[in-house]
Design an enzyme around this catalytic site. Structure first.
Site, PDB file in Angstrom:
ATOM      1  N   HIS A 160       9.138  -9.496   2.722  1.00 14.78           N
ATOM      2  CA  HIS A 160       8.169  -8.430   2.430  1.00 14.78           C
ATOM      3  C   HIS A 160       8.918  -7.419   1.571  1.00 14.78           C
ATOM      4  O   HIS A 160       9.757  -6.670   2.075  1.00 14.78           O
ATOM      5  CB  HIS A 160       7.666  -7.795   3.734  1.00 14.78           C
ATOM      6  CG  HIS A 160       6.663  -6.703   3.515  1.00 14.78           C
ATOM      7  ND1 HIS A 160       5.384  -6.744   4.012  1.00 14.78           N
ATOM      8  CD2 HIS A 160       6.750  -5.532   2.837  1.00 14.78           C
ATOM      9  CE1 HIS A 160       4.725  -5.642   3.655  1.00 14.78           C
ATOM     10  NE2 HIS A 160       5.544  -4.889   2.941  1.00 14.78           N
ATOM     11  N   HIS A 210      -7.020  -6.292  12.403  1.00 18.82           N
ATOM     12  CA  HIS A 210      -7.005  -5.142  13.306  1.00 18.82           C
ATOM     13  C   HIS A 210      -8.441  -4.963  13.776  1.00 18.82           C
ATOM     14  O   HIS A 210      -9.375  -5.420  13.111  1.00 18.82           O
ATOM     15  CB  HIS A 210      -6.517  -3.889  12.575  1.00 18.82           C
ATOM     16  CG  HIS A 210      -5.105  -4.000  12.070  1.00 18.82           C
ATOM     17  ND1 HIS A 210      -4.005  -3.883  12.886  1.00 18.82           N
ATOM     18  CD2 HIS A 210      -4.620  -4.240  10.832  1.00 18.82           C
ATOM     19  CE1 HIS A 210      -2.896  -4.043  12.164  1.00 18.82           C
ATOM     20  NE2 HIS A 210      -3.242  -4.271  10.914  1.00 18.82           N
ATOM     21  N   ASP A 231      -2.116 -13.886   4.329  1.00 24.53           N
ATOM     22  CA  ASP A 231      -1.615 -12.683   5.002  1.00 24.53           C
ATOM     23  C   ASP A 231      -2.668 -12.161   5.982  1.00 24.53           C
ATOM     24  O   ASP A 231      -2.896 -10.950   6.082  1.00 24.53           O
ATOM     25  CB  ASP A 231      -1.192 -11.611   3.985  1.00 24.53           C
ATOM     26  CG  ASP A 231      -0.362 -10.506   4.639  1.00 24.53           C
ATOM     27  OD1 ASP A 231      -0.028 -10.629   5.835  1.00 24.53           O
ATOM     28  OD2 ASP A 231      -0.054  -9.519   3.949  1.00 24.53           O
ATOM     29  N   ARG A 290      -1.022 -12.430  16.141  1.00 21.14           N
ATOM     30  CA  ARG A 290      -0.988 -11.304  17.102  1.00 21.14           C
ATOM     31  C   ARG A 290      -0.586 -11.638  18.530  1.00 21.14           C
ATOM     32  O   ARG A 290      -0.844 -10.830  19.427  1.00 21.14           O
ATOM     33  CB  ARG A 290      -2.345 -10.595  17.123  1.00 21.14           C
ATOM     34  CG  ARG A 290      -2.868 -10.115  15.771  1.00 21.14           C
ATOM     35  CD  ARG A 290      -1.909  -9.198  15.081  1.00 21.14           C
ATOM     36  NE  ARG A 290      -2.525  -8.492  13.945  1.00 21.14           N
ATOM     37  CZ  ARG A 290      -1.795  -7.901  13.004  1.00 21.14           C
ATOM     38  NH1 ARG A 290      -0.467  -7.930  13.044  1.00 21.14           N
ATOM     39  NH2 ARG A 290      -2.387  -7.266  12.013  1.00 21.14           N
TER      40      ARG A 290
HETATM   41  O1  DOR Z   1      -0.862  -4.755   5.701  1.00 23.29           O
HETATM   42  C1  DOR Z   1      -0.052  -5.342   6.385  1.00 23.29           C
HETATM   43  N1  DOR Z   1      -0.367  -5.763   7.619  1.00 23.29           N
HETATM   44  N2  DOR Z   1       1.171  -5.583   5.906  1.00 23.29           N
HETATM   45  C2  DOR Z   1       2.164  -6.073   6.680  1.00 23.29           C
HETATM   46  O2  DOR Z   1       3.254  -6.218   6.222  1.00 23.29           O
HETATM   47  C3  DOR Z   1       1.910  -6.379   8.103  1.00 23.29           C
HETATM   48  C4  DOR Z   1       0.487  -6.631   8.325  1.00 23.29           C
HETATM   49  C5  DOR Z   1       0.132  -6.596   9.775  1.00 23.29           C
HETATM   50  O3  DOR Z   1       0.800  -7.275  10.566  1.00 23.29           O
HETATM   51  O4  DOR Z   1      -0.809  -5.902  10.148  1.00 23.29           O
HETATM   52 ZN    ZN Z   2       2.020 -10.247   6.420  1.00 23.55          ZN
END
Ligand code: DOR
Ligand code: ZN
Length: 416
Positions: A170, A286, A282, A58
């Site tokens: 992706h 958030h 991954d 981020r």
């Molecule tokens: O769920 C997801 N979050 N898929 C993505 O491709 C990006 C990722 C994010 O950066 O939040």
């Molecule tokens: Zn990702």
């Protein structure tokens, strides 16, 4: 020379061994070694540090969710000694100045080694982005709106092949997205169905040319069946361990979506059977506030960098997975794909090591893993966290807690 002793995972099996380390690299692996400094981990396991080739830390621009210092600190707590960071930041890493600025900004602030992805939006951007360690392309919209059309995709793939760069894809096809009346996580699964993954992969097979491809976060066996020839595959712990029946609400919203339990089971079997090259988290944090909002507005993504290895090691202890498969998918194979002198306990490799006692099960608690976002979708699950983690011979985790920060280096330094 530093000597680290324990039950070492060496050449595919566990043995009581000593690892000799000098200047951050493994210089000897023997039954008995004498060093200036010796650390005996008894019968705890000593494994290669994990390489998580898919994280979203981020920076810049979204640091209320995570930043390089916090995300890499959590990585180390979970046995990850190298991360590869995605480019869908604000601004995104799509131009050379963006990339240079990001490299300068994160330097000296990482707890583990790291590589940086760039997202070329056209073929002509590729030569200007060769300072990146690999490329990422989005075939459909997700956080950051970096998706590119088929023409640009084809160009980027051709230019990346020319430059011999790995392209992480992706793969979702927005042409197969639907607007179901079902809400919540099941609705999200229907909105971005398995067919959209399959369809994107079919398109990718047509336009790939000579590109070196890695397909991110495959959620189902149908997608595995459609992987372009020679491409490597990745699965994420949330698709292997969670499904849309879990009561996670917006906290389980992710792209591609969590699938039904049957798909999760089938993906797990494919993983155990060796059909998946890499497990990557991954990690896409958030804030809790964002995730608590109305479902349709909740941003997609779940954190996972600190729990991937501990959760899967617990599965090894439970007999559901072999240690060999875990090490292969989380350390050795990612190192191979990315061309890193890491991922194995072998003379000449970086001394990135994870020391863990699998008899000690802990419950996953968000507080323990110190994500900036303060939550995890794996809350309450059993896991085996490392006691000690070494990054190039330096302890970055001790007694399960952060012992050193800022020792991480860009991967270009590690390649030497
Ligand atoms: O769920 C997801 N979050 N898929 C993505 O491709 C990006 C990722 C994010 O950066 O939040
Ligand atoms: Zn990702």
């Amino acid at each position: 020379m530093l000597v680290i002793k324990g039950r070492v995972f060496y050449r595919g099996r566990l043995e009581p061994l000593s690892i000799g380390i000098d200047e951050g690299r493994i210089v000897a692996v023997r039954k008995i070694l004498r060093g200036d400094e010796e650390v005996d981990h008894g019968d705890a396991l000593v494994l290669p540090g994990c390489i998580d080739m898919h994280v979203h830390l981020r920076e810049p621009g979204l640091t209320e969710k995570e930043d390089f210092a916090s995300g890499t600190r959590s990585a180390a707590l979970g046995g990850v000694t190298t991360v590869f960071d995605m480019p869908n930041t604000r601004p995104p890493v799509s131009t050379r100045p963006d990339l240079e600025e990001k490299a300068a900004r994160v330097r000296g602030r990482a707890a583990v080694d790291y590589g940086l992805y760039a997202a070329p939006r056209s073929g002509s951007a590729v030569p200007r982005l060769l300072g990146a360690d690999a490329f990422k392309v989005y075939m459909a919209e997700s956080t950051g709106s970096l998706q590119i059309g088929t023409e640009e995709l084809e160009e980027v793939l051709a230019a990346s092949a020319e430059a011999d760069r790995l392209v992480v894809v992706h793969a979702e096809d927005a042409g197969k997205f639907t607007t179901p009346s079902t809400r919540g996580l099941e609705g999200h699964h229907m909105a971005r169905p398995k067919e959209s993954e399959v369809s994107a992969l079919q398109l990718l097979s047509k336009v790939r040319g000579e590109a070196r491809l890695h397909v991110a976060h495959v959620t189902c066996v149908e997608a595995l069946d459609a992987i372009p020839e020679g491409a490597t595959t990745e699965a994420s712990p949330h698709h292997l361990l969670l499904d849309f029946r879990r009561d996670l609400k917006g906290f389980g919203k992710v792209n591609p979506p969590l699938r039904p339990p049957e798909d999760r089971d089938a993906l797990w079997r494919a993983f155990v059977d060796g059909r998946i090259d890499v497990v990557a988290s991954d990690h896409a944090p958030h804030t809790q506030e964002e995730k608590e909002g109305p479902f349709d507005e909740v941003p997609s993504g779940v954190p996972g960098v600190a729990t991937a290895f501990p959760l899967l090691l617990r599965k090894v202890k439970a007999g559901a997975l072999t240690l060999e498969r875990l090490v292969r998918t989380m350390a050795d194979r990612p190192a191979e794909i990315l061309g890193l002198p890491k991922g194995l306990i072998e003379v000449g490799r970086d001394a990135d090591l994870v020391v863990v006692d699998p008899r000690r099960t802990e419950t996953v608690r968000a507080k323990r893993i110190r994500y900036k976002c303060g939550w995890t979708p794996f809350e309450g699950m059993d896991a085996c966290f490392p006691q000690t983690v070494y990054l190039r011979g330096d302890a970055v985790v001790e007694h399960g807690e952060t012992a050193a920060e800022n020792l991480g280096r860009p991967i270009t330094a590690a390649k030497r």
